[in-house]
Write an enzyme that holds these catalytic residues in place. Structure first.
Site, PDB file in Angstrom:
ATOM      1  N   ARG A 150       0.828  -1.221   0.000  1.00  0.00           N
ATOM      2  CA  ARG A 150       0.000   0.000   0.000  1.00  0.00           C
ATOM      3  C   ARG A 150       0.861   1.270   0.000  1.00  0.00           C
ATOM      4  O   ARG A 150       0.526   2.263  -0.630  1.00  0.00           O
ATOM      5  CB  ARG A 150      -0.935  -0.012   1.224  1.00  0.00           C
ATOM      6  CG  ARG A 150      -2.277   0.519   0.869  1.00  0.00           C
ATOM      7  CD  ARG A 150      -3.346   0.399   1.902  1.00  0.00           C
ATOM      8  NE  ARG A 150      -4.466   1.158   1.380  1.00  0.00           N
ATOM      9  CZ  ARG A 150      -5.489   0.624   0.728  1.00  0.00           C
ATOM     10  NH1 ARG A 150      -5.559  -0.671   0.548  1.00  0.00           N
ATOM     11  NH2 ARG A 150      -6.445   1.383   0.262  1.00  0.00           N
ATOM     12  N   HIS A 154       2.112   1.646  -3.488  1.00  0.00           N
ATOM     13  CA  HIS A 154       0.963   2.068  -4.307  1.00  0.00           C
ATOM     14  C   HIS A 154       0.748   3.579  -4.196  1.00  0.00           C
ATOM     15  O   HIS A 154       0.486   4.261  -5.187  1.00  0.00           O
ATOM     16  CB  HIS A 154      -0.252   1.284  -3.796  1.00  0.00           C
ATOM     17  CG  HIS A 154      -1.543   1.621  -4.451  1.00  0.00           C
ATOM     18  ND1 HIS A 154      -2.539   2.333  -3.815  1.00  0.00           N
ATOM     19  CD2 HIS A 154      -2.017   1.350  -5.679  1.00  0.00           C
ATOM     20  CE1 HIS A 154      -3.562   2.467  -4.630  1.00  0.00           C
ATOM     21  NE2 HIS A 154      -3.278   1.881  -5.774  1.00  0.00           N
TER      22      HIS A 154
END
Ligand SMILES: C/C1=C2N=C(/C=C3N=C(/C(C)=C4\N[C@@](C)([C@@H]5N=C1[C@](C)(CCC(=O)O)[C@H]5CC(=O)O)[C@@](C)(CC(=O)O)[C@@H]4CCC(=O)O)[C@@](C)(CC(=O)O)[C@@H]\3CCC(=O)O)C(C)(C)[C@@H]/2CCC(=O)O
Length: 226
Positions: free
Chosen positions: A56, A59
């Protein structure tokens, strides 16, 4: 002399398609993104419970190499998840971090606190001869014990937090350290990673960091669903 082959001013250089070819479904975009990251990023050196957090963070920044620059204590995943489940507040250095936290992912309707815009902060910064970002942490004192700290912008805030703890302030349950930039960012995260109090921490080494990374780390630790 104008080139007779040049398009006239304002004319499009190439025909614009009526509809571009791109993925429009949000869930499909996330799924594709995370699949690409898992294919390209080196995650094997990370503890199992930090791999989804690393995905994450990568990302949020579009940088797969971030995984290789993560600094962490082995207990940070458990410490942060347990604190969040128990209702710990999330203390953020910048509004950008606070706004990036997805409230629907929080397990206990946790308070998300950023004191940077408090009207008392400019005077505090002047008295303490420091930045507003650092001075704002003075207003964290009642919330610090057992909290989850997310620093995504200001190196001075991370340094000041460690100074407060050294002077006897209560310890957070976990510190997510992602200050960014060229002045103090690397050094403040080195100080976090070598803290003498065994504070659980997750950080990205060097100049990399940012509010988006800090918020992404909170979001990943708050809920195991992608
Ligand atoms: C030196 C500072 C740096 N800021 C960086 C990057 C970004 N900051 C943005 C914004 C909008 C804000 N930055 C402040 C926190 C402001 N930034 C600073 C300070 C001067 C000192 C912090 C420090 O060195 O520790 C700091 C002001 C202060 O007195 O504390 C902000 C409060 C300034 C303001 O608007 O008043 C504000 C935060 C707003 C919020 O609450 O969210 C950027 C969006 C700037 C931009 O690009 O326009 C950007 C966001 C980066 C991010 O992901 O968070 C650095 C790079 C961290 C830099 C410190 C190091 C350096 O190398 O210069």
């Amino acid at each position: 002399m104008p080139n007779p082959e040049s398009p006239s001013p304002g004319a499009p250089l190439s025909p614009v398609p009526a509809r571009y070819d791109y993925i429009r479904d949000g869930a499909a975009i996330y799924a594709r993104s995370f699949a690409i990251i898992r294919e390209e990023a080196k995650l094997d050196h990370l503890p199992e419970d930090l791999r989804a957090v690393a995905v994450r963070i990568i990302h949020a920044a579009g940088l797969v190499e971030t995984a290789e620059h993560l600094l962490f204590s082995p207990d940070v995943g458990t410490a942060a998840r347990n604190a969040l489940r128990a209702g710990a507040p999330i203390l953020c250095d910048a509004q950008m971090v606070a706004h990036g936290v997805t409230r629907a992912r929080l397990p206990a309707d946790n308070a998300v606190i950023c004191t940077l815009s408090d009207p008392a902060v400019p005077a505090l910064a002047q008295d303490l001869a420091t930045t507003r970002s650092a001075a704002a942490l003075e207003l964290w004192r009642p919330h610090l014990a057992g909290s989850v700290v997310a620093i995504g912008n200001a190196p001075t805030a991370l340094f000041y937090l460690l100074e407060m703890i050294a002077a006897g302030a209560p310890c957070p349950a976990a510190i997510l350290g992602f200050p960014v930039g060229f002045v103090g960012a690397a050094e403040s995260k080195d100080a976090l990673a070598t803290n003498p109090w065994n504070l659980p921490y997750l950080a990205v080494a060097g100049r990399r960091g940012g509010s988006a990374m800090a918020a992404a780390a909170v979001n990943a630790l708050a809920s195991d669903r992608e």
